[in-house]
Scaffold this active site. Structure first.
Site, PDB file in Angstrom:
ATOM      1  N   ASP A  36       0.822  -1.205   0.000  1.00 31.66           N
ATOM      2  CA  ASP A  36       0.000   0.000   0.000  1.00 31.66           C
ATOM      3  C   ASP A  36       0.860   1.260   0.000  1.00 31.66           C
ATOM      4  O   ASP A  36       2.054   1.221   0.298  1.00 31.66           O
ATOM      5  CB  ASP A  36      -0.943   0.007   1.211  1.00 31.66           C
ATOM      6  CG  ASP A  36      -0.197  -0.122   2.539  1.00 31.66           C
ATOM      7  OD1 ASP A  36       0.832  -0.821   2.572  1.00 31.66           O
ATOM      8  OD2 ASP A  36      -0.632   0.466   3.538  1.00 31.66           O
ATOM      9  N   GLU A  85      -0.609  -1.865   5.255  1.00 30.84           N
ATOM     10  CA  GLU A  85       0.304  -1.790   6.403  1.00 30.84           C
ATOM     11  C   GLU A  85       0.234  -0.430   7.077  1.00 30.84           C
ATOM     12  O   GLU A  85       0.426  -0.320   8.292  1.00 30.84           O
ATOM     13  CB  GLU A  85       1.743  -2.070   5.945  1.00 30.84           C
ATOM     14  CG  GLU A  85       2.751  -2.217   7.084  1.00 30.84           C
ATOM     15  CD  GLU A  85       3.284  -0.889   7.614  1.00 30.84           C
ATOM     16  OE1 GLU A  85       3.619  -0.813   8.817  1.00 30.84           O
ATOM     17  OE2 GLU A  85       3.366   0.082   6.820  1.00 30.84           O
TER      18      GLU A  85
END
Length: 395
Positions: A81, A139
């Protein structure tokens, strides 16, 4: 196998770079990484492995590589991400998604892992065991993706787990490690203080929420300075104080948000207890109402000492020009949800230097000008590849 793997990785260095640049141009925020997840799944099409998608509370992907013989199972994790940051670099592959940027190196984590995984798939007949590649979503944003993947049970068969992070604190070629507690845990809090508004000329007829909030800001700093053991590490930060109003009006309410960091569970509990105690005191002292939201986002990251020692010995034994130095790193006060894997599975999370060439003062992760030396991608792939080969005792 080890020699063959390193040659394969050398030959595919440019591919890692191109994958990283594509991902860098097309970043997606946590829990919104649909195109990135599809890119990862498409990469594995036609390859001899098993794929599970939508694992956990988002778009997690588990790729299982079954070796030629039965044996233990290990996990290799890479996140994918990006962050809500407006990119300010001048690279030709700058983000095309305005306001979103791969400012933490997750594009590089995914790029090296894809190529390494493909090479391991091709060499899997030499492995006595299995490898699970964990492509993890989200994350950066609590509750994160790691805990949900662990809770799903898909990793219950793992004997150990490994991960890396790109950090521009050392040049490419340097691999860092830390045994025991390595990265901080993190909690978030929001405090809403409700007083009574009024005219600036008549404070006795109001109850100023800003005064109570200002006292809270000062008081919570004493948690670290006066309540925490001086030999322990902790941070309490007030990142937002929303008391916007006008010059002659006493505010009836304010909202504060803060961030807490700690290196072990005892410190976490102490800071939690003290912030709640101070909040209760503010209510009594100032006659206001306080609504405190306090959540523990990620635990401290604990690297298993035995696993870490084995990894360090493996990396130090490498005779490879791309791995120039293996060194101990200090504890890092940033947080990482790899900690959830490490709570359940013996493992270690190590660090890959990536200071851009010719840069004396690099921008750290999460900065809008963050960049890496792309040579670090090959360093990451070779380092993790070395650990895999030595774990399964293949030469």
């Amino acid at each position: 196998m080890k020699t063959q793997l390193m040659k394969m990785l050398d030959a595919r260095k440019e591919e890692m770079i191109q994958i990283r640049r594509y991902l860098h141009e097309n970043p997606e925020l946590s829990f919104q990484e649909q195109k990135t997840a599809q890119f990862i799944v498409d990469f594995y099409k036609g390859k001899d492995m098993d794929v599970q998608t939508n694992v956990g509370n988002g778009l997690g992907i588990i790729v299982t590589i079954h070796g030629g013989k039965p044996g233990k199972t290990i996990g290799l994790r890479a996140d994918f991400d990006a962050l809500p940051i407006f990119e300010e670099t001048d690279v030709p592959f700058k983000s095309k998604n305005e306001g979103v940027m791969h400012a933490c190196g997750h594009d590089g984590h995914t790029a090296y892992m894809l190529v390494l995984a493909d090479c391991l798939i091709q060499l899997k007949s030499s492995i006595a065991g299995s490898i699970k590649i964990i492509h993890q979503h989200a994350e950066e944003t609590p509750p994160g993706g790691a805990k949900s993947i662990v809770d799903s049970g898909v990793l219950d068969d793992l004997d150990s787990i490994y991960g890396i992070h790109l950090f521009p604190t050392e040049p490419a070629g340097v691999v860092g490690y830390r045994s025991g507690y390595a990265m901080a845990g993190r909690s978030y809090f929001k405090l809403v203080i409700q007083g009574t508004g009024g005219h600036g000329s008549s404070p006795h007829m109001a109850n100023d929420a800003i005064i109570a909030g200002a006292h809270f800001v000062t008081a919570v700093q004493t948690v670290v300075s006066r309540r925490l053991n001086p030999f322990e590490a902790g941070v309490v930060t007030i990142g937002s104080f929303d008391g916007k109003g006008t010059f002659n009006v006493i505010k009836d309410s304010v909202e504060l948000e803060g961030d807490v960091r700690y290196m072990n569970g005892d410190t976490q509990q102490l800071i939690d207890k003290e912030i709640h105690r101070i909040t209760s005191g503010i209510e009594v002292e100032f006659g206001v109402k306080c609504e405190l939201t306090y959540t523990s986002d990620y635990p401290p990251l604990y690297n298993d000492p035995q696993v870490t020692e084995t990894v360090v010995a493996s990396l130090q034994s490498m005779n490879d020009p791309d791995i120039q130095k293996v060194m101990e790193f200090p504890m890092i006060s940033a947080s990482e949800d790899f900690a959830y894997y490490a709570e359940k599975i013996p493992g270690t999370f190590f660090f890959i230097g990536c200071i851009p060439k010719g840069v004396e003062t690099p921008y750290f992760n999460h900065h809008p000008k963050f960049d890496i030396d792309e040579d670090a991608l090959l360093v990451a792939a070779k380092s993790v590849g070395q650990v895999v080969c030595d774990y399964f005792k293949v030469d």
